[in-house]
Design an enzyme around this catalytic site. Sequence first.
Site, PDB file in Angstrom:
ATOM      1  N   ARG A   5       0.837  -1.189   0.000  1.00 48.10           N
ATOM      2  CA  ARG A   5       0.000   0.000   0.000  1.00 48.10           C
ATOM      3  C   ARG A   5       0.874   1.241   0.000  1.00 48.10           C
ATOM      4  NH1 ARG A   5      -5.078   0.744   1.622  1.00 48.10           N
ATOM      5  NH2 ARG A   5      -4.537   2.659   0.564  1.00 48.10           N
ATOM      6  N   ARG A  61       1.598   3.839 -16.579  1.00 51.21           N
ATOM      7  CA  ARG A  61       2.008   3.413 -17.923  1.00 51.21           C
ATOM      8  C   ARG A  61       3.271   4.153 -18.353  1.00 51.21           C
ATOM      9  NH1 ARG A  61      -3.611   3.125 -18.561  1.00 51.21           N
ATOM     10  NH2 ARG A  61      -3.772   5.166 -19.546  1.00 51.21           N
ATOM     11  N   CYS A  72      -8.334   2.336 -11.969  1.00 46.60           N
ATOM     12  CA  CYS A  72      -8.518   3.504 -11.110  1.00 46.60           C
ATOM     13  C   CYS A  72      -9.954   3.538 -10.613  1.00 46.60           C
ATOM     14  CB  CYS A  72      -8.246   4.795 -11.882  1.00 46.60           C
ATOM     15  SG  CYS A  72      -6.563   4.984 -12.462  1.00 46.60           S
ATOM     16  N   GLU A  75     -11.992   7.466  -4.602  1.00 47.12           N
ATOM     17  CA  GLU A  75     -11.944   7.259  -3.154  1.00 47.12           C
ATOM     18  C   GLU A  75     -13.264   7.742  -2.538  1.00 47.12           C
ATOM     19  OE1 GLU A  75     -10.164   5.968   0.255  1.00 47.12           O
ATOM     20  OE2 GLU A  75      -9.146   5.962  -1.674  1.00 47.12           O
ATOM     21  N   ARG A  87      -4.126   7.010  -3.767  1.00 54.97           N
ATOM     22  CA  ARG A  87      -3.702   5.813  -3.047  1.00 54.97           C
ATOM     23  C   ARG A  87      -3.446   4.698  -4.049  1.00 54.97           C
ATOM     24  NH1 ARG A  87      -6.128   6.017   2.673  1.00 54.97           N
ATOM     25  NH2 ARG A  87      -7.215   7.998   2.683  1.00 54.97           N
ATOM     26  N   TYR A 105       4.125   6.153   2.199  1.00 58.98           N
ATOM     27  CA  TYR A 105       3.191   7.280   2.232  1.00 58.98           C
ATOM     28  C   TYR A 105       4.014   8.555   2.121  1.00 58.98           C
ATOM     29  CZ  TYR A 105      -0.331   3.913   3.353  1.00 58.98           C
ATOM     30  OH  TYR A 105      -1.192   2.839   3.270  1.00 58.98           O
ATOM     31  N   ARG A 113      -1.101   6.777   7.749  1.00 55.25           N
ATOM     32  CA  ARG A 113      -0.812   5.493   8.389  1.00 55.25           C
ATOM     33  C   ARG A 113       0.357   5.631   9.347  1.00 55.25           C
ATOM     34  NH1 ARG A 113      -2.883   0.678   6.462  1.00 55.25           N
ATOM     35  NH2 ARG A 113      -2.056   0.002   8.449  1.00 55.25           N
TER      36      ARG A 113
END
Length: 118
Positions: A5, A61, A72, A75, A87, A105, A113
């Site tokens: 992540r 890409r 995609c 959110e 994210r 992050y 996080r």
Amino acid sequence: MRALRGATTIDVDDRDHLFERVIALLEALFERNGIHHDDLISVLFTATGDVRSAFPAEAARKFGLGDVPLICAQELDIEGGTPRCIRVMIHVTSDVPRDQLHHVYLEGARNLRDDLPD
């Protein structure tokens, strides 16, 4: 199989700026986890509703992931959420123990996080 992540933010909703930030995020995830192109299974991006200049998958890409399944999504629009946030969840083949993965992050997403080790 493992999932990594990460997240980043953009300062302005501009295509070139988005590409720069998404590529920096992918580079950091690849470097910190020793990911190779052939390890990739798929990549899922989400972006907050205020990101409209480009799809994060376009940046992936450009980074060289054109032959990897990319998608995609938007959110959730949560009150008080981090604005202009992108994210990513990367699915990879790996034998690395889950607790040794390095999630990344960057920028304004660093505070998302704080429970993860550096």
